[in-house]
Scaffold this motif. Structure first.
Motif, PDB file in Angstrom:
ATOM      1  N   LYS A 114       0.837  -1.197   0.000  1.00  0.00           N
ATOM      2  CA  LYS A 114       0.000   0.000   0.000  1.00  0.00           C
ATOM      3  C   LYS A 114       0.876   1.253   0.000  1.00  0.00           C
TER       4      LYS A 114
ATOM      5  N   ASP B 286      -7.500  -3.124  10.806  1.00  0.00           N
ATOM      6  CA  ASP B 286      -8.011  -4.145   9.880  1.00  0.00           C
ATOM      7  C   ASP B 286      -8.452  -5.418  10.608  1.00  0.00           C
TER       8      ASP B 286
ATOM      9  N   ASP C 195      -2.961  -7.548  -1.642  1.00  0.00           N
ATOM     10  CA  ASP C 195      -3.700  -6.637  -0.754  1.00  0.00           C
ATOM     11  C   ASP C 195      -5.184  -7.022  -0.656  1.00  0.00           C
TER      12      ASP C 195
ATOM     13  N   GLU D  51      -6.409  -9.471   0.736  1.00  0.00           N
ATOM     14  CA  GLU D  51      -6.098 -10.595   1.628  1.00  0.00           C
ATOM     15  C   GLU D  51      -7.276 -10.976   2.515  1.00  0.00           C
TER      16      GLU D  51
ATOM     17  N   GLY E 212     -11.690  -0.738   0.230  1.00  0.00           N
ATOM     18  CA  GLY E 212     -11.694   0.714   0.088  1.00  0.00           C
ATOM     19  C   GLY E 212     -12.857   1.139  -0.802  1.00  0.00           C
TER      20      GLY E 212
END
Ligand code: BES
Ligand code: MN
Ligand code: ZN
Length: 513
Positions: A290, A301, A360, A362, A390
């Motif tokens: 990222k 997260d 990402d 994941e 996102g």
């Protein structure tokens, strides 16, 4: 390290003018010409100070506003805090929850330890007293919370406790209010425990530490069994998704299972509900790293995981007559020589293969194994909660979580729980068009789709693993933290999902009682 503020909520029958307290809290609607009997009575004793505030425009009851008036011996209370309730016709239970939260937050900032809230008669008229008590307690716990366990300087010391009472000159409601407060305190404490865990950074909470925290969370509850899968056990079970994501970190991945079985047999026709929560203790993106900007926020997260743990604790403390299985996959997503890579093909616990296009993405890789676990353990309903995309934040901002699913009744139940709990959701699609975007040419699925509709394709990916179960998915990206303090909360973790999920389960259990 400092403990979080010890909050206590009680009730007291007392004449408001004679109420001895550090701070008497009174709500005011913005559109009411007549401020109501409480403000009228107090204003009379206070020589018109309260009315004057409205007249000169310093405090008119608008939402998110408040004002303090010092009593100077004219009533028994030291001060009066007026809290804006906004327009009367727009008032909901959440108006009351947030007003109580704002009062508690203000009290902590002012280092006031003993707060008395005068119940506004229009809330007791519109909602039952038990619900009113629950909602106020939830708000007080929420607003009184601060995360400061790593502050070593005492200069700005805040109180260690907050004694908050609902005061009413009439005793007829107090019993119902108290029983609501008891429930609200369970939920509020669970939510604050969740917030502290979520606020702890990645160097403190890695997957093994998250597993320990889960054990701690349910310690002493005889109805909950906690089982933890370490890397060896994950390998034995071929949980390839969790193992792949966890491969890049020195901290081993874990699968945490919290099984709640009510002491009394649950009603026959109640489903066994699995709650599945994403527990990425830090998401750097992995090899698909990222950007540096705001990457620190990726300690949050694990918020879905923590919402699940806290919900299981609350449900067990309430003794709800329903089977609940908390399933929490946890890993740290880091780039290293042992990380999984773009191009890898991973065989998940379900047997389905996934081509990795972006490390990402994941969350779905660990959730799919956990969902498979829930389905293999015969859960009828699977609700997953995750800071997943996102894209969901782009779609809905920071006010509502995305809600997807395969069953209209379940979706309606979660929407109702959202209304009751003030943790808001909005429906989004996840059907066949989106699932088609997740097909790979060289594996069963790929883990990342095209640019558009990222929240929906992520949900469509998860849908491939739910089998016959009724399934709902909550994408809480954007709901996990406040980047700034609000009038009813400090900054940091929101504990989003704890109220929503407990309310969903309470409603289910209630229906069959
Ligand atoms: N944890 C993130 C999602 C996220 C982003 C949560 C911002 C909160 C705020 C997730 O693991 C992620 O990185 N998702 C990717 C998926 C993409 C690579 C398909 C995303 O949304 O960019
Ligand atoms: Mn990610
Ligand atoms: Zn993530």
């Amino acid at each position: 390290m400092r403990q979080i503020i010890d909050v206590n909520v009680t009730t007291r029958r007392v004449d408001l003018v004679k109420c001895k307290t550090d701070m008497l809290v009174v709500g005011r609607f913005s559109d009411a010409g007549d401020p109501g009997p409480i403000i009228r009575t107090l204003d009379d004793k206070l020589g018109g100070d309260l009315g004057r505030l409205a007249k000169i425009g310093d405090f008119t009851g608008k939402p998110k506003t408040s004002a303090v008036v010092y009593a100077n011996g004219r009533i028994a209370a030291e001060r009066v805090l007026l809290v804006g309730l906004g327009e009367r016709k727009k008032a909901t239970l959440d108006t009351l929850r947030k007003a109580a939260g704002a009062a508690a937050s203000r009290a902590v900032d002012m280092k006031v330890k003993h707060v008395s809230l005068a119940l506004h008669p229009s809330f007791v008229g519109a909602f039952n007293a038990e619900t009113v008590g629950r909602v106020i307690a939830e708000g007080v716990y929420f607003g009184g919370y601060r995360y400061d366990e790593f502050l070593t300087e005492n200069g700005n010391s805040r109180p260690g406790s907050l004694a908050f009472e609902i005061v009413d000159p009439d005793s007829s409601q107090l019993k119902d209010l108290s029983s609501g407060i008891a429930t609200g305190a369970i939920v509020g404490r669970a939510q604050n425990a969740a917030r502290t865990l979520a606020n702890r950074p990645g160097n403190v909470i890695d997957p093994p530490a998250l597993a320990k925290a889960a054990q701690e969370m349910v310690r002493g509850l005889r109805t909950v069994k906690c089982t933890i899968f370490d890397r060896k056990k994950l390998r034995q079970n071929k949980m390839g998704g969790i193992l792949a994501v966890g491969a890049g970190s020195r901290s081993e991945p874990r699968l945490i299972v919290l099984k709640y079985t009510p002491a009394k047999k649950p009603a026959k026709d109640l489903p066994t509900v699995a709650l599945v929560g994403k527990g990425i203790t830090f998401d750097s993106g992995g090899i698909s790293i990222k950007p540096a900007q705001d990457m620190d926020q990726m300690k949050f997260d694990k918020s879905g995981a923590i919402a699940v743990m806290a919900t299981v604790r609350a449900v067990a403390q309430m003794g709800l007559p329903i089977n609940v299985l908390g399933v929490i996959p946890s890993a740290e997503n880091l780039p290293s020589s042992t990380s999984y890579r773009p191009g890898d093909i991973v065989t998940t616990y379900s047997g389905k293969t996934v081509e990795i296009l972006n490390t990402d993405a994941e969350g779905r890789m660990i959730l799919c194994d956990a969902i498979t676990y829930a389905v293999k353990h015969k859960c009828d309903v699977v609700v997953d909660i995750a800071t997943l995309t996102g894209a969901c934040m782009v779609a809905l901002g920071t006010y509502k979580a995305g809600l997807m699913g395969n069953d209209d009744e379940l979706i309606a139940q979660i929407q109702k729980a959202a209304e009751n709990s003030g943790e808001s959701v909005w429906p989004l699609p996840s059907g066949d068009e989106y699932a088609d975007e997740m097909k790979s040419k060289i594996a069963d699925l790929k883990n990342a789709g095209p640019r558009w509709g990222g929240a929906c394709t992520a949900a469509a990916f998860l849908r491939q693993f739910v089998g016959e179960a009724k399934w709902a998915h909550l994408d809480i990206a954007g709901m996990d933290l406040f980047t700034k303090p609000t009038e009813y909360s400090s900054l940091g973790s929101t504990g989003f999902g704890v109220r929503l999920l407990t309310t969903y389960l309470m409603n289910l259990a209630e229906k069959k009682r």
